[in-house]
Design an enzyme around this catalytic site. Structure first.
Site, PDB file in Angstrom:
ATOM      1  N   HIS A 140       0.993  -1.345  -0.526  1.00 50.05           N
ATOM      2  CA  HIS A 140       0.223  -0.066   0.473  1.00 50.05           C
ATOM      3  C   HIS A 140       0.883   0.821  -0.051  1.00 50.05           C
ATOM      4  O   HIS A 140       0.639   2.319  -0.909  1.00 50.05           O
ATOM      5  CB  HIS A 140      -0.688   0.162   1.387  1.00 50.05           C
ATOM      6  N   GLY A 144      -2.652  -1.363  -7.346  1.00 51.02           N
ATOM      7  CA  GLY A 144      -1.481  -2.317  -6.957  1.00 51.02           C
ATOM      8  C   GLY A 144      -1.767  -3.825  -8.583  1.00 51.02           C
ATOM      9  O   GLY A 144      -3.024  -3.549  -8.482  1.00 51.02           O
ATOM     10  N   ASP A 188      -2.982  -6.552  -7.647  1.00 50.95           N
ATOM     11  CA  ASP A 188      -5.168  -7.386  -7.589  1.00 50.95           C
ATOM     12  C   ASP A 188      -5.122  -6.784  -9.502  1.00 50.95           C
ATOM     13  O   ASP A 188      -5.170  -5.741 -10.068  1.00 50.95           O
ATOM     14  CB  ASP A 188      -5.898  -6.407  -7.100  1.00 50.95           C
ATOM     15  N   MET A 223       2.954  -9.055  -0.465  1.00 54.33           N
ATOM     16  CA  MET A 223       1.985  -8.540   0.414  1.00 54.33           C
ATOM     17  C   MET A 223       0.726  -8.518   0.407  1.00 54.33           C
ATOM     18  O   MET A 223       0.099  -8.063  -0.582  1.00 54.33           O
ATOM     19  CB  MET A 223       2.762  -7.582   0.872  1.00 54.33           C
ATOM     20  N   ARG A 252      -4.026  -9.945   4.462  1.00 53.22           N
ATOM     21  CA  ARG A 252      -5.042 -11.462   4.336  1.00 53.22           C
ATOM     22  C   ARG A 252      -3.711 -12.261   5.157  1.00 53.22           C
ATOM     23  O   ARG A 252      -3.716 -13.550   5.547  1.00 53.22           O
ATOM     24  CB  ARG A 252      -5.316 -11.674   3.341  1.00 53.22           C
TER      25      ARG A 252
HETATM   26  P1  AMP Z   1      -6.930  -3.891   0.038  1.00 53.08           P
HETATM   27  O1  AMP Z   1      -6.360  -2.732   0.945  1.00 53.08           O
HETATM   28  O2  AMP Z   1      -6.228  -4.458  -0.423  1.00 53.08           O
HETATM   29  O3  AMP Z   1      -7.971  -3.071  -1.402  1.00 53.08           O
HETATM   30  O4  AMP Z   1      -5.618  -3.196  -1.734  1.00 53.08           O
HETATM   31  C1  AMP Z   1      -5.670  -1.531  -2.265  1.00 53.08           C
HETATM   32  C2  AMP Z   1      -4.989  -0.922  -2.808  1.00 53.08           C
HETATM   33  O5  AMP Z   1      -3.157  -1.948  -2.047  1.00 53.08           O
HETATM   34  C3  AMP Z   1      -5.195  -1.955  -3.871  1.00 53.08           C
HETATM   35  O6  AMP Z   1      -5.079  -0.885  -5.131  1.00 53.08           O
HETATM   36  C4  AMP Z   1      -4.378  -3.020  -3.945  1.00 53.08           C
HETATM   37  O7  AMP Z   1      -4.004  -3.391  -5.588  1.00 53.08           O
HETATM   38  C5  AMP Z   1      -2.836  -1.952  -3.824  1.00 53.08           C
HETATM   39  N1  AMP Z   1      -2.233  -3.147  -2.839  1.00 53.08           N
HETATM   40  C6  AMP Z   1      -2.354  -4.427  -2.143  1.00 53.08           C
HETATM   41  N2  AMP Z   1      -1.625  -5.200  -1.908  1.00 53.08           N
HETATM   42  C7  AMP Z   1      -0.021  -5.637  -2.256  1.00 53.08           C
HETATM   43  C8  AMP Z   1       1.000  -5.098  -2.816  1.00 53.08           C
HETATM   44  N3  AMP Z   1       1.522  -6.449  -2.406  1.00 53.08           N
HETATM   45  N4  AMP Z   1       1.646  -4.520  -4.091  1.00 53.08           N
HETATM   46  C9  AMP Z   1       1.319  -4.032  -4.560  1.00 53.08           C
HETATM   47  N5  AMP Z   1      -0.011  -2.919  -4.079  1.00 53.08           N
HETATM   48  C10 AMP Z   1      -0.419  -3.449  -3.754  1.00 53.08           C
END
Ligand code: AMP
Length: 310
Positions: free
Chosen positions: A63, A173, A176, A210, A213
């Protein structure tokens, strides 16, 4: 006017009462749509660019890399922390999803984030909310097969966030990847004047992508989980060698993941990097997408497959 909260204030509770104060603060925390709109208007009025980073919190370096990307592009970063109820199925982990607001705010501040939106309760999604944004094509298949509500939930809430922030650009990211394609499509279809930027997946030292979860994993599961990325890379090598048909590589990969401790492989698909349709020509740039269960934790990952120079 109730405005926002200074991260360093005791209890995060000191009201910042004038717009003039905004510019002198390191990070503004807004709990309502009107607060965040006003905070961002100050930046816009100053002729500066805004880059958005929607998240569900439980932040990690993946993030934070998105915030860093906004800063590297010369933007002011607005991040949201909102565990989106619309994207969880009835038996999924909405209530168990990690919520670590205090450490999230400290991490965002250290990363130079300018504004954070942390809506609470019904402030953001009202009780009578009834609109759904659904993206066909890239929003179908792959993760949508086992999580049918997921992309509608993401698309609807991301559209709302983009509408509230009106950023110049937003960073998502590649981890996803299907979600990134869904958001790219919806922004194009709905004529939102916002550039969508994909940022590379940030990984642990053993290659595991990363993810918030990952903390569900037991130590044993955690040590096995990196096999997902390892297997994707081995599959990429086999595709590059061009000697084995895709269906056979796919079977081999599923068997390898199951032997490595994955309880179930939802899918491993080799697709066109833009349409997410099955690749037909070896000359198209591709993407390998996979989702598999390590115990009770569903992990996803993906890697690019370079265009083959034949
Ligand atoms: P989330 O909180 O899981 O909904 O993710 C929020 C944002 O962070 C989304 O754009 C994800 O794709 C991005 N994200 C989550 N994990 C990663 C990672 N390991 N590397 C890069 N971006 C990430």
């Amino acid at each position: 006017m109730q405005y926002g909260y200074h991260i360093e204030a005791t209890n995060s509770n000191t009201v910042i009462s004038t717009l003039d104060n905004l510019r002198s603060l390191n990070m503004i925390i807004c709990k309502t749509k009107s607060e965040v709109r006003e905070a961002l208007q100050v930046i816009r009025d100053n002729g500066e660019r805004i880059g958005a980073v929607p998240t569900m919190g439980a932040l990690h370096n993946g993030h934070l890399s998105l915030v860093e990307k906004v800063k590297s592009l010369g933007g002011h970063a607005v991040a949201s922390i909102f565990v989106n109820p619309l994207q969880f199925g009835p038996h999924e982990d909405f209530s168990d999803y990690p919520r670590t607001l205090d450490s999230d705010l400290a991490l965002l501040k250290a990363q130079g984030c300018d504004v954070v939106f942390t809506p609470a309760g019904r402030e953001f999604v009202s009780a009578d909310f009834s609109t759904k944004i659904s993206v066909a094509g890239v929003g179908e298949g792959h993760c949508a097969n086992s999580r049918p509500q997921f992309f509608d939930g993401v698309a609807t809430i991301v559209t709302k966030l983009l509408n509230v922030f009106s950023p110049d650009f937003a960073v998502f990211g590649e981890k996803d990847y299907q979600q990134l394609m869904v958001i790219t499509q919806l922004v194009r279809d709905l004529d939102l004047d916002i550039e969508i930027i994909g940022a590379p997946t940030v990984r642990e030292s053993d290659g595991l992508a990363m993810s918030s979860r990952n903390e569900y994993l037991s130590p044993k599961e955690r040590s096995q989980a990196a096999k997902l990325f390892e297997t994707l890379n081995l599959v990429a090598e086999k595709i590059a060698q061009g000697r084995v048909a895709w269906a056979d590589i796919q079977k081999w990969a599923i068997a390898r993941l199951e032997t490595a401790g994955f309880a179930n492989v939802d899918y491993i698909n080799y697709v066109d990097a833009m349409s997410l349709e099955p690749i037909l020509s070896p000359d198209q740039p591709g993407r390998l997408l996979a989702a598999a269960w390590m115990g009770k934790t569903r992990l996803i990952d993906n890697i690019p497959i370079a265009r083959r120079i034949s």
